[in-house]
Scaffold this motif. Structure first.
Motif, short mmCIF file in Angstrom:
data_model
loop_
_atom_site.label_atom_id
_atom_site.label_comp_id
_atom_site.label_asym_id
_atom_site.label_seq_id
_atom_site.Cartn_x
_atom_site.Cartn_y
_atom_site.Cartn_z
N THR A 98 0.79 -1.13 0.23
CA THR A 98 -0.02 0.17 -0.21
C THR A 98 0.64 1.23 0.09
O THR A 98 1.70 1.07 -0.32
CB THR A 98 -1.07 0.07 0.92
N HIS A 99 -0.10 2.71 -0.21
CA HIS A 99 1.08 4.03 0.05
C HIS A 99 1.16 4.27 1.20
O HIS A 99 1.90 4.93 1.73
CB HIS A 99 0.38 4.65 -0.13
N GLY A 133 -4.14 8.44 -2.88
CA GLY A 133 -3.68 6.91 -1.88
C GLY A 133 -2.96 7.29 -0.66
O GLY A 133 -2.46 6.68 0.14
N ASP A 152 -4.69 5.01 1.57
CA ASP A 152 -5.31 3.27 1.17
C ASP A 152 -6.67 3.28 2.59
O ASP A 152 -7.14 1.57 2.10
CB ASP A 152 -3.83 2.73 1.13
N GLU A 187 -9.41 1.78 0.71
CA GLU A 187 -9.51 1.09 -0.15
C GLU A 187 -9.91 -0.46 0.55
O GLU A 187 -10.07 -1.86 0.42
CB GLU A 187 -7.89 0.62 -0.84
N TYR A 225 -9.05 -6.62 -1.67
CA TYR A 225 -8.02 -5.97 -1.12
C TYR A 225 -7.08 -6.77 0.11
O TYR A 225 -6.46 -6.07 0.70
CB TYR A 225 -8.83 -4.27 -1.56
N HIS A 228 -3.90 -7.42 1.51
CA HIS A 228 -2.41 -6.50 2.04
C HIS A 228 -3.36 -6.95 3.95
O HIS A 228 -4.11 -6.68 4.27
CB HIS A 228 -3.56 -5.18 1.89
#
Length: 166
Positions: A5-6, A60, A65, A68, A74, A78
């Motif tokens: 992720t960011h 993001g 994020d 998300e 998602y 993650h």
């Protein structure tokens, strides 16, 4: 850091939970603010339940994020991350829940008196989360919450929960 992720930023802690809303980690003004640990948590990351905050950036950035994780695919992809401690060591994190709530949900936003309350939190998350995965969180475990706003106009929040391993 949440892998893939960011979400990968240094974390600060202010005198209150507004200090870093519009300040970066160096204390300079910025609309994006900083990622910060609640002023009500111990600065050494030793509390059983730690609340962190970051702005929802549409690109993001920051905690953008976090939004998300509402999407099941998602959320399923993650699942891990790291909390890098000031001494340089990394503590593994395991994402286990994403909840949509409001800013006044005391089950989520009350960080005080959480000793011996992990089962209550996990039961609440099982019942109310948008996405939940049972990873066996138990008393004595630490949980970090990553909270962001849904929009500027509402009290809506999205919060990702992760167990922080020793």
């Amino acid at each position: 850091t949440i892998d893939g992720t960011h979400i990968d930023y240094p974390m600060v802690q202010g005198r209150d939970d507004l200090e870093y809303v519009n300040k970066d980690v160096k204390g300079e003004f910025t609309l994006t603010g900083a990622i910060f640990l609640s002023a009500y948590n111990k600065p050494d990351y030793s509390d059983p339940y730690m609340m962190t905050y970051g702005h929802h950036m549409d690109n993001g950035g920051m905690y953008g994020d976090v939004m998300e994780f509402i999407k099941k695919d998602y959320f399923d992809k993650h699942t891990t991350g790291n909390l890098f401690m000031p001494d340089g060591r990394a503590r593994k994190m395991e994402v286990f829940a994403c909840i949509e709530c409001d800013a006044y949900d005391y089950n989520i936003y009350d960080v005080n008196g959480r000793e011996g309350q992990m089962k209550r939190l996990v039961d609440y998350l099982k019942e109310n989360s948008t996405n939940f995965r049972d990873i066996g969180v138990k008393e004595g475990d630490q949980v970090m919450a990553l909270s962001t706003c849904v929009s500027l106009e509402t009290n809506g929040r999205v919060v990702v929960m992760a167990r922080v391993n020793p």
